[in-house]
Design an enzyme around this catalytic site. Sequence first.
Site, short mmCIF file in Angstrom:
data_model
loop_
_atom_site.label_atom_id
_atom_site.label_comp_id
_atom_site.label_asym_id
_atom_site.label_seq_id
_atom_site.Cartn_x
_atom_site.Cartn_y
_atom_site.Cartn_z
N GLU A 166 10.16 -8.45 -3.67
CA GLU A 166 10.71 -7.16 -3.22
C GLU A 166 10.15 -6.94 -1.83
O GLU A 166 8.97 -6.63 -1.67
CB GLU A 166 10.26 -6.03 -4.17
CG GLU A 166 10.82 -6.13 -5.57
CD GLU A 166 12.32 -5.90 -5.62
OE1 GLU A 166 12.87 -5.33 -4.66
OE2 GLU A 166 12.94 -6.29 -6.61
N LEU A 167 11.01 -7.09 -0.82
CA LEU A 167 10.49 -7.19 0.55
C LEU A 167 10.97 -6.03 1.43
O LEU A 167 11.36 -4.98 0.93
CB LEU A 167 10.88 -8.54 1.13
CG LEU A 167 10.50 -9.75 0.25
CD1 LEU A 167 10.98 -11.04 0.86
CD2 LEU A 167 9.00 -9.80 0.00
N TRP A 189 0.80 -1.22 0.00
CA TRP A 189 0.00 0.00 0.00
C TRP A 189 0.83 1.28 0.00
O TRP A 189 0.29 2.37 -0.10
CB TRP A 189 -0.95 0.04 1.21
CG TRP A 189 -0.33 -0.39 2.51
CD1 TRP A 189 -0.46 -1.63 3.09
CD2 TRP A 189 0.52 0.37 3.38
NE1 TRP A 189 0.26 -1.67 4.26
CE2 TRP A 189 0.87 -0.47 4.47
CE3 TRP A 189 1.01 1.67 3.35
CZ2 TRP A 189 1.68 -0.05 5.52
CZ3 TRP A 189 1.84 2.09 4.39
CH2 TRP A 189 2.17 1.24 5.46
N ASN A 190 2.15 1.16 0.13
CA ASN A 190 2.87 2.42 0.40
C ASN A 190 3.13 3.28 -0.83
O ASN A 190 3.13 4.50 -0.73
CB ASN A 190 4.16 2.14 1.18
CG ASN A 190 5.11 1.25 0.45
OD1 ASN A 190 4.69 0.31 -0.23
ND2 ASN A 190 6.38 1.51 0.56
N LYS A 236 -3.05 -7.50 -8.35
CA LYS A 236 -3.83 -7.51 -7.11
C LYS A 236 -3.23 -6.46 -6.18
O LYS A 236 -2.23 -6.68 -5.53
CB LYS A 236 -3.75 -8.91 -6.47
CG LYS A 236 -4.97 -9.34 -5.69
CD LYS A 236 -5.29 -8.47 -4.50
CE LYS A 236 -4.39 -8.74 -3.33
NZ LYS A 236 -4.55 -7.78 -2.21
N GLY A 257 6.05 -6.56 -0.95
CA GLY A 257 5.32 -6.50 0.31
C GLY A 257 6.23 -6.91 1.45
O GLY A 257 7.45 -6.82 1.35
N GLU A 291 11.96 -4.49 10.76
CA GLU A 291 11.37 -3.32 10.10
C GLU A 291 10.19 -2.78 10.91
O GLU A 291 9.32 -3.53 11.32
CB GLU A 291 10.88 -3.77 8.72
CG GLU A 291 10.33 -2.65 7.88
CD GLU A 291 9.81 -3.15 6.54
OE1 GLU A 291 8.98 -4.08 6.53
OE2 GLU A 291 10.24 -2.62 5.51
N CYS A 348 10.08 0.89 1.95
CA CYS A 348 10.94 -0.29 2.13
C CYS A 348 12.39 0.14 2.31
O CYS A 348 13.15 -0.52 2.99
CB CYS A 348 10.79 -1.21 0.93
SG CYS A 348 11.07 -0.39 -0.64
P1 NAD Z 1 1.86 -7.26 2.88
O1 NAD Z 1 2.90 -8.29 2.75
O2 NAD Z 1 0.96 -7.29 4.05
O3 NAD Z 1 0.88 -7.31 1.58
C1 NAD Z 1 1.38 -7.23 0.27
C2 NAD Z 1 0.33 -7.79 -0.68
O4 NAD Z 1 0.16 -9.19 -0.46
C3 NAD Z 1 -1.05 -7.17 -0.51
O5 NAD Z 1 -1.62 -7.01 -1.78
C4 NAD Z 1 -1.80 -8.21 0.30
O6 NAD Z 1 -3.19 -8.18 0.12
C5 NAD Z 1 -1.21 -9.49 -0.26
N1 NAD Z 1 -1.29 -10.64 0.65
C6 NAD Z 1 -1.40 -10.65 2.00
N2 NAD Z 1 -1.36 -11.92 2.46
C7 NAD Z 1 -1.22 -12.72 1.39
C8 NAD Z 1 -1.09 -14.13 1.21
N3 NAD Z 1 -1.08 -14.98 2.24
N4 NAD Z 1 -0.94 -14.62 -0.05
C9 NAD Z 1 -0.90 -13.77 -1.10
N5 NAD Z 1 -1.02 -12.43 -0.99
C10 NAD Z 1 -1.17 -11.91 0.23
O7 NAD Z 1 2.62 -5.87 2.73
P2 NAD Z 1 2.06 -4.41 3.03
O8 NAD Z 1 1.84 -4.28 4.49
O9 NAD Z 1 0.95 -4.12 2.09
O10 NAD Z 1 3.31 -3.51 2.58
C11 NAD Z 1 4.34 -3.15 3.43
C12 NAD Z 1 5.55 -4.03 3.21
O11 NAD Z 1 5.96 -3.96 1.84
C13 NAD Z 1 6.76 -3.59 4.01
O12 NAD Z 1 7.36 -4.72 4.61
C14 NAD Z 1 7.68 -2.98 2.97
O13 NAD Z 1 9.05 -3.01 3.30
C15 NAD Z 1 7.38 -3.80 1.77
N6 NAD Z 1 7.76 -3.08 0.55
C16 NAD Z 1 8.86 -3.51 -0.17
C17 NAD Z 1 9.27 -2.79 -1.29
C18 NAD Z 1 10.45 -3.23 -2.11
O14 NAD Z 1 10.51 -2.86 -3.27
N7 NAD Z 1 11.39 -3.98 -1.57
C19 NAD Z 1 8.57 -1.66 -1.68
C20 NAD Z 1 7.47 -1.26 -0.92
C21 NAD Z 1 7.08 -1.98 0.19
#
Ligand code: NAD
Length: 493
Positions: A252-253, A153-154, A177, A230, A386, A286
């Site tokens: 990308e975590l 979402w960020n 998605k 995510g 984090e 991130c």
């Molecule tokens: P999240 O992992 O909660 O969700 C990411 C996506 O996965 C969402 O669309 C969510 O609905 C989906 N999802 C959730 N559970 C799932 C499952 N079991 N199976 C499949 N899909 C599922 O992440 P968030 O809270 O939305 O975002 C924040 C995180 O993203 C932070 O940890 C941040 O560091 C990371 N991030 C990484 C980068 C990068 O490029 N490295 C960039 C931005 C954000």
Amino acid sequence: MSLPEYRLFIGGEWVDAVSGATFETVDPATGAPWARVPEAAEADVDAAVRAARAALADPAWADLAPAGRGRLLHRLADILRRDAEELAVLESTDNGKLLRETRAQCLAIADHTDYFAGAADKIEGSVIPSGKPNFLVYTQHVPIGVVGMLLPWNSPLFLTMFKLAPALAAGCTVVIKPSEATPVTALELGRRIAEAGFPAGVANVVTGSGPAPGQALTAHTCVDKISFTGSTRTGIAVAKSALDHLAPTDLELGGKSANIVFADADLEAAANGVVAGIFAATGQTCIAGSRLVVHEDVRKPLLERLVARARTIKLGDPKDPATEMGPIATEAQHAKIAAMVGEAVDGGARVLVGAGQGVTLPEQGRFAAPTILVDVAPEATIAQEEVFGPVLVVQPFGDEDEAVALANGTAYGLAAGLWTSDVRRAHRVAARVRAGTVWVNSYRVLSYAVPFGGFGLSGIGRENGFEAIRSFTETKSIWVELTGATRDPFVLG
Ligand code: NAD
């Protein structure tokens, strides 16, 4: 007042979820719902994947010359540039990010799309000197197939284009998605993809709350590749699910990135970079520089600058041009930040600046204070995990080895900043820091042309740059017998 209503984008059509269910998305600056989107479930995800599968074989896409894909992407880039202001406002409303940053991001995605448009007809294979004189051998990089894309979402649109532009340039079809917290702009992007003239089903968008639609997408056996951005925890679950049908997964975590300030650094510039690293986007990035690894000799003057700046950061309405830090995007994230800071303080951390300590929070909306913590052990959770919020942990060092050990002392490896006026030290330390991106005398700069991704728990694979296209292709080797000679059928040639 009725909320604007959106529908799913599947196979070029705008449709309700099969169940008819919807959910509201909330403006974090006000806490009020502001749009209603469909609640997709397994059946909707299945329809989107099937549409993407059909589009992959549709001559309108499959037989389109690479330059034709490039032309469609250029058209999409023009539309994104035209609508950048409108998209920036929607993005800011959905996730609370500063309008001045979403504006920059919405212009950047147009440039990003142009870059990959230009690359679409430059995906070259090679002729291989195979050592087999009777054969001409060459490679082709063909589209990997249907790509499932999961987004956080960020920076919803910005991060979607990191995936979408190279995947379409490569000739793939996709199901996007977005996060349940920020579903709107992916659907708005779908509208613009249709306007650009992409054939039906090439790109599909499904929205839903909770993990179910994401799980359905990663588990779907007709998805050939997963591209996920995510959290590390979800990323690992996604990779395991995709592995059940051997779909390769790019991840990308999260990160726990260090800004390393040496005693010979320009402290004014370093302070500015540390602020950019941890307080920009309210720390919800991130690449947040969430650890300040600072030489003992400059610890005091640097912290004085940082505390003074943190106290004057203007928190408030993300659409007000004077605002420097907007709200926290989700309730869960807001609670997580407070819990992690509370636990750190209980464990002995001292707050140099934070809520009630030099910072007053706005009365309305979900806000978190710019926070600086000292006296934190390197193994403490707040120094290892984090936060994804505006919380800086200070870690002093005495010499270069100690600085590198501290910087590399977590399981993550997304980014790092180095601040020094010694060019030899800059290159020496950049080589030793275990991070996918190292900025020297700068922080938080990205480009569509520069590979981006992490080591360790920060992920697998790289986005951006020409090589990103390769990640959406399979390499095919083609052997052409040139002489008509017959070989012994029982011996491997
Ligand atoms: P999240 O992992 O909660 O969700 C990411 C996506 O996965 C969402 O669309 C969510 O609905 C989906 N999802 C959730 N559970 C799932 C499952 N079991 N199976 C499949 N899909 C599922 O992440 P968030 O809270 O939305 O975002 C924040 C995180 O993203 C932070 O940890 C941040 O560091 C990371 N991030 C990484 C980068 C990068 O490029 N490295 C960039 C931005 C954000």
